[in-house]
Write a protein that holds these residues in place. Structure first.
Motif, PDB file in Angstrom:
ATOM      1  N   LEU A   1      49.249  32.367  40.337  1.00 12.37           N
ATOM      2  CA  LEU A   1      48.615  33.186  39.299  1.00 12.37           C
ATOM      3  C   LEU A   1      47.137  32.809  39.320  1.00 12.37           C
ATOM      4  CD1 LEU A   1      51.193  32.818  36.362  1.00 12.37           C
ATOM      5  CD2 LEU A   1      50.845  34.838  37.808  1.00 12.37           C
ATOM      6  N   HIS A   2      46.326  33.677  39.865  1.00 11.83           N
ATOM      7  CA  HIS A   2      44.912  33.346  40.025  1.00 11.83           C
ATOM      8  C   HIS A   2      44.141  33.647  38.747  1.00 11.83           C
ATOM      9  CE1 HIS A   2      45.483  32.346  44.194  1.00 11.83           C
ATOM     10  NE2 HIS A   2      46.351  33.349  44.227  1.00 11.83           N
ATOM     11  N   TRP A   3      42.920  33.155  38.724  1.00 11.80           N
ATOM     12  CA  TRP A   3      42.144  33.273  37.505  1.00 11.80           C
ATOM     13  C   TRP A   3      41.893  34.729  37.137  1.00 11.80           C
ATOM     14  CZ3 TRP A   3      37.551  35.396  35.906  1.00 11.80           C
ATOM     15  CH2 TRP A   3      37.149  35.039  34.604  1.00 11.80           C
ATOM     16  N   LYS A   4      41.988  34.987  35.878  1.00 16.31           N
ATOM     17  CA  LYS A   4      41.592  36.285  35.328  1.00 16.31           C
ATOM     18  C   LYS A   4      40.991  36.031  33.955  1.00 16.31           C
ATOM     19  CE  LYS A   4      46.418  37.066  33.905  1.00 16.31           C
ATOM     20  NZ  LYS A   4      47.023  35.957  34.616  1.00 16.31           N
TER      21      LYS A   4
ATOM     22  N   GLN B   1      51.192  36.584  42.053  1.00 16.01           N
ATOM     23  CA  GLN B   1      50.319  37.728  41.768  1.00 16.01           C
ATOM     24  C   GLN B   1      50.011  38.534  43.031  1.00 16.01           C
ATOM     25  OE1 GLN B   1      46.633  36.318  40.230  1.00 16.01           O
ATOM     26  NE2 GLN B   1      46.393  38.060  38.846  1.00 16.01           N
ATOM     27  N   ARG B   2      50.022  37.849  44.178  1.00 17.08           N
ATOM     28  CA  ARG B   2      49.723  38.548  45.432  1.00 17.08           C
ATOM     29  C   ARG B   2      50.975  39.159  46.061  1.00 17.08           C
ATOM     30  NH1 ARG B   2      45.468  34.018  47.832  1.00 17.08           N
ATOM     31  NH2 ARG B   2      43.706  34.632  46.516  1.00 17.08           N
TER      32      ARG B   2
ATOM     33  N   PRO C   1      37.455  29.008  39.051  1.00 17.09           N
ATOM     34  CA  PRO C   1      36.692  29.055  40.303  1.00 17.09           C
ATOM     35  C   PRO C   1      35.390  29.822  40.163  1.00 17.09           C
ATOM     36  CG  PRO C   1      38.995  29.700  40.651  1.00 17.09           C
ATOM     37  CD  PRO C   1      38.787  29.589  39.175  1.00 17.09           C
TER      38      PRO C   1
ATOM     39  N   PHE D   1      46.768  29.846  36.826  1.00 22.01           N
ATOM     40  CA  PHE D   1      45.923  30.117  35.669  1.00 22.01           C
ATOM     41  C   PHE D   1      46.716  31.031  34.739  1.00 22.01           C
ATOM     42  CE2 PHE D   1      43.024  28.665  38.820  1.00 22.01           C
ATOM     43  CZ  PHE D   1      41.949  28.102  38.147  1.00 22.01           C
TER      44      PHE D   1
ATOM     45  N   ASP E   1      45.698  24.332  40.278  1.00 23.66           N
ATOM     46  CA  ASP E   1      44.687  25.091  41.024  1.00 23.66           C
ATOM     47  C   ASP E   1      45.160  26.497  41.373  1.00 23.66           C
ATOM     48  OD1 ASP E   1      42.772  23.162  40.935  1.00 23.66           O
ATOM     49  OD2 ASP E   1      43.204  22.348  42.928  1.00 23.66           O
TER      50      ASP E   1
ATOM     51  N   ASN F   1      38.900  34.915  49.794  1.00 20.76           N
ATOM     52  CA  ASN F   1      39.855  35.256  48.732  1.00 20.76           C
ATOM     53  C   ASN F   1      40.158  34.057  47.848  1.00 20.76           C
ATOM     54  OD1 ASN F   1      41.514  33.632  50.305  1.00 20.76           O
ATOM     55  ND2 ASN F   1      43.284  34.985  50.161  1.00 20.76           N
ATOM     56  N   GLU F   2      39.518  32.941  48.091  1.00 19.22           N
ATOM     57  CA  GLU F   2      39.873  31.711  47.377  1.00 19.22           C
ATOM     58  C   GLU F   2      39.713  31.879  45.868  1.00 19.22           C
ATOM     59  OE1 GLU F   2      37.871  28.251  48.735  1.00 19.22           O
ATOM     60  OE2 GLU F   2      39.185  26.910  47.622  1.00 19.22           O
ATOM     61  N   GLY F   3      40.797  31.649  45.178  1.00 20.57           N
ATOM     62  CA  GLY F   3      40.777  31.716  43.725  1.00 20.57           C
ATOM     63  C   GLY F   3      40.693  33.121  43.159  1.00 20.57           C
ATOM     64  N   MET F   4      40.766  34.128  44.006  1.00 21.14           N
ATOM     65  CA  MET F   4      40.594  35.506  43.529  1.00 21.14           C
ATOM     66  C   MET F   4      41.946  36.205  43.406  1.00 21.14           C
ATOM     67  SD  MET F   4      37.206  36.847  45.527  1.00 21.14           S
ATOM     68  CE  MET F   4      36.848  38.191  44.397  1.00 21.14           C
ATOM     69  N   SER F   5      42.114  36.915  42.325  1.00 16.00           N
ATOM     70  CA  SER F   5      43.300  37.753  42.192  1.00 16.00           C
ATOM     71  C   SER F   5      43.163  38.930  43.150  1.00 16.00           C
ATOM     72  CB  SER F   5      43.417  38.265  40.757  1.00 16.00           C
ATOM     73  OG  SER F   5      42.370  39.179  40.504  1.00 16.00           O
TER      74      SER F   5
END
Lengths: 138, 169
Positions: B104-107, B10-11, B169, B118, B115, A38-42
């Motif tokens: 807030l992960h990459w989108k 976000q999670r 990433p 995003f 890190d 899940n690393e870096g994944m929304s």
């Protein structure tokens, strides 16, 4: 080695890769288990990736994941919401992976899963000063 | 005590919240303010059912979270999904003084600030509005990691979209 059903490992960071490397060291061959981190994944991206994997594999398929309340388990459960033959197992460990790879001749997937859970639970043992914390039930 | 942390993540409720923030703040309640999730019974079940037994996890709409903000008992962590949701929470009446932006992960269209952060131009605009409403914003993924003052980053341009890295990433 090949598990009895198509299997995907979904974990935090490099945990899954580490589990597969450890299993390979024990078995002498890398388990035929796919892996995603899940690393870096929304959550949406991870959900989509799991759904894509499930679409590409025959049912029943098994998703092994780590923390039951973690994002990997949540995305895995959401990915299987409309796939009654797809299975999510949380709490993955090296004993669980080895037990899965040795699972054969259980007749149906539910029986196999019960056996898998039992084997994994039995693998948790506590020793104090080198002695078992409690006697095993006879 | 009531709300011990307002967090943008976000999670929503996940490992970092359950294992990092809940024990770190001695919280006994996680309130998720999210309109989409509140309307999805299965999604709510997935998010709440596996929580550790000492913890209550609830999913409500943002409006309901704002309504309950001042009257919650115990020690609650309030989580929303993104900066726009935080802005809505404040606009509809939650008296938020401090907020943690933690994941807030990459989108598509987002750029890297940290890190674990995003952001899109929309995210930055929402954070700027929240800051303008008097909320102190910090970025911090886990309690043991460094805090970054987002009000200062907004003010001095470090959080300007054009200055951020496109690496992802």
């Amino acid at each position: 080695m090949t598990p009895p059903y198509p299997t995907l490992l979904v974990t935090h960071r490099g945990y899954g890769e580490g589990l597969l490397a450890a299993a390979e060291a024990i078995l002498g061959a890398r388990p035929e288990i796919d892996h995603m981190s899940n690393e870096g994944m929304s959550p949406e991206a991870l959900l989509g990736a799991i759904e894509t994997w499930l679409d590409a594999h025959a049912s029943p398929a098994i998703v092994l994941t780590d923390l039951v309340f973690g994002s990997c388990a949540q995305s895995s459960r959401l990915a299987t919401r409309n796939r009654p033959d797809s299975i999510v197992v949380a709490g993955v460990s090296l004993p669980m992976i080895l037990a899965l790879l040795r699972s054969r001749d259980h007749g149906d997937v539910r029986t196999m899963l019960q056996h898998l859970r039992q084997r994994t639970q039995e693998s948790v043992c506590v020793f104090v000063g080198g002695q078992p914390l409690e006697e095993k039930p006879s | 005590m009531s709300v011990v942390l307002v967090r943008v993540d976000q999670r929503l409720f996940h490992g970092q919240v359950a294992v990092g923030w809940v024990p770190g703040l001695d919280a006994d309640h996680v309130l998720i303010g999210d309109d989409a999730l509140a309307a999805d019974a299965f999604g709510c079940e997935v998010m709440t059912s596996a929580a550790p037994p000492e913890l209550t996890v609830e999913v409500v709409t943002i409006a309901e979270a704002a309504r309950r903000f001042g009257v919650l008992e115990g020690r609650t962590i309030l989580v929303v999904r993104n900066p726009a949701a935080l802005l809505e929470l404040v606009r509809v009446g939650a008296q938020v003084q401090d907020a943690n932006v933690g994941g807030l992960h990459w989108k598509e269209g987002a750029r890297r600030f940290l890190d674990y952060l995003f952001v899109t131009p929309g995210d930055i605009a929402a954070l700027a509005e929240v800051a303008a409403l008097g909320v102190r914003l910090t970025a911090q993924d886990l309690p043991g990691n460094p805090k970054v003052d987002l009000n200062a980053a907004l003010a001095d341009g470090r959080l300007a979209f054009n200055h951020l890295s496109t690496r992802h990433p």
